[in-house]
Design a protein around this motif. Sequence first.
Motif, short mmCIF file in Angstrom:
data_model
loop_
_atom_site.label_atom_id
_atom_site.label_comp_id
_atom_site.label_asym_id
_atom_site.label_seq_id
_atom_site.Cartn_x
_atom_site.Cartn_y
_atom_site.Cartn_z
N GLU A 299 53.15 32.61 101.48
CA GLU A 299 53.35 32.26 102.88
C GLU A 299 54.15 33.34 103.60
N GLY A 300 53.98 33.39 104.92
CA GLY A 300 54.78 34.27 105.75
C GLY A 300 54.28 35.71 105.75
N THR A 301 54.95 36.54 106.52
CA THR A 301 54.61 37.96 106.63
C THR A 301 54.97 38.68 105.34
N LYS A 302 54.07 39.56 104.93
CA LYS A 302 54.28 40.36 103.72
C LYS A 302 54.37 41.83 104.12
N LYS A 303 55.26 42.56 103.47
CA LYS A 303 55.43 43.99 103.77
C LYS A 303 55.19 44.80 102.51
N ILE A 304 54.30 45.79 102.64
CA ILE A 304 53.91 46.62 101.49
C ILE A 304 54.14 48.09 101.84
N LEU A 305 54.76 48.81 100.92
CA LEU A 305 54.99 50.25 101.05
C LEU A 305 54.08 50.97 100.06
N VAL A 306 53.24 51.88 100.54
CA VAL A 306 52.30 52.60 99.68
C VAL A 306 52.75 54.06 99.56
N LEU A 307 53.06 54.48 98.34
CA LEU A 307 53.45 55.86 98.06
C LEU A 307 52.22 56.67 97.70
N GLY A 308 52.02 57.82 98.32
CA GLY A 308 50.80 58.59 98.11
C GLY A 308 49.64 57.98 98.85
N ALA A 309 49.88 57.63 100.11
CA ALA A 309 48.93 56.83 100.88
C ALA A 309 47.67 57.59 101.29
N LYS B 253 45.67 45.70 103.96
CA LYS B 253 45.47 45.18 105.31
C LYS B 253 44.43 44.07 105.38
N THR B 254 43.67 43.86 104.33
CA THR B 254 42.74 42.72 104.32
C THR B 254 43.47 41.42 103.99
N ILE B 255 44.70 41.52 103.53
CA ILE B 255 45.49 40.33 103.19
C ILE B 255 46.16 39.82 104.46
N PRO B 256 45.96 38.56 104.82
CA PRO B 256 46.51 38.04 106.09
C PRO B 256 48.02 38.23 106.18
N ASP B 257 48.48 38.51 107.41
CA ASP B 257 49.91 38.63 107.72
C ASP B 257 50.60 39.70 106.87
N THR B 258 49.95 40.84 106.72
CA THR B 258 50.52 41.90 105.91
C THR B 258 50.76 43.15 106.76
N GLN B 259 51.96 43.69 106.66
CA GLN B 259 52.30 44.95 107.30
C GLN B 259 52.36 46.03 106.23
N VAL B 260 51.80 47.20 106.54
CA VAL B 260 51.71 48.27 105.56
C VAL B 260 52.35 49.53 106.10
N VAL B 261 53.24 50.10 105.31
CA VAL B 261 53.84 51.39 105.62
C VAL B 261 53.36 52.38 104.57
N GLY B 262 52.80 53.51 105.02
CA GLY B 262 52.31 54.52 104.10
C GLY B 262 53.24 55.73 104.05
N ILE B 263 53.45 56.26 102.86
CA ILE B 263 54.21 57.50 102.70
C ILE B 263 53.24 58.62 102.34
N CYS B 264 53.23 59.66 103.15
CA CYS B 264 52.38 60.83 102.92
C CYS B 264 52.96 61.98 103.73
N TYR C 273 60.92 45.19 101.60
CA TYR C 273 59.52 45.14 101.18
C TYR C 273 59.29 44.13 100.05
N ASP C 274 58.12 43.50 100.11
CA ASP C 274 57.70 42.59 99.04
C ASP C 274 57.06 43.34 97.89
#
Length: 351
Positions: free
Chosen positions: A158-168, A181-192, A228-229
């Motif tokens: 449940e709720g907003t999820k936050k994901i950090l991707v290393l080597g995005a 981003k296909t997962i509902p209520d998900t925010q994605v931060v990419g590191i590159c 981040y989750d």
Amino acid sequence: MTKPTIPKTMHALQAIKFGSPEESLKYNEIKTPEVAHPADILVKVKAAGVNQAEAKGRAGNFPGPKNPPLVFGGDYSGIIVDKGAKVTGFNIGDAVYGSLKMPIGPNGSYAEYVLASQDSGAIVSKPDHLSFEEAGSVGVALCTAYQAITGMGNLPKEGTKKILVLGASGGVGTFAVQYAKTIPDTQVVGICSDKNAELVRSIGADRVVDYTSKEAMDALVKDEAETYDLIVDCVGGDDYYNRLVNTLKKEGTFSTTVGPIMHIGAEKIGLTGWLSMGATILGRKLFGARNYQMVLSFPWDKFSTEIAPLLADGKIKTVLKDSQLFDLKDGVQAHKKLESHRSVGKVVLRI
């Protein structure tokens, strides 16, 4: 459709020995595989993705078959030219794509024909809107991203999820950003790097952090503690883990597709190295500040039901630059590009 004439021999990119791309990979003529079991599907290959595991296996740095010559390659797309008696849902002439369970050979997809199996579950019909090159590069990288996020990510339901991707911006990273981003209520931060930031934003990242900027990385660590989750690590090594693990919430997960050695397999790892890596993984699992997971298997049973539909629906696309498309006979250059660790998205062989 009538079964086409299948030549007795075919061209393939063979690893004749372990070593550098120039030493190892040769464009040779070898025997064409034949349907031998009821679930076999013989595919005339149009494109084959190139993955890090294959380059590391070719170098002799990764576990796998030890008796060259070998044909590497897991991912493929192409046309069915023959099939076993128990194959259902596929016909001769169908365009398909998928992945083999053994991307490090001995009978892989760097060839004009490849023998797949319906029993693996990792072969599906190719949608018309996907080119053979796009479809042929999906399997290993997207399945790795899926496993890191859904298989091991332990995201809150449940709720907003936050994901950090290393080597995005890499092969797995570009799929990880899109799949997240296909997962509902998900925010994605990419590191590159900054030069790839626009690309990573274009595939769905809500924000991009430039790893070459000390100020940006310091701000991430300082301002986003316990934010981040999930961290999806597509780079590996100690530096990112030690620096960023505390940006995870207490119940968050550090999910690595590589492990505690950066670009693992880029160099030969002896017994001591493997033991040390195993001890590090175990230590992080048992005593680490956060949950620690490493992708060691692929979810082939989910390929046709949960992964391929995302491409069919256009929710995920292959990031593929023209400069990273190579003819089969130029496989040496494809492997050199991959090993530069400067490729963006996927590297693909055209056949």
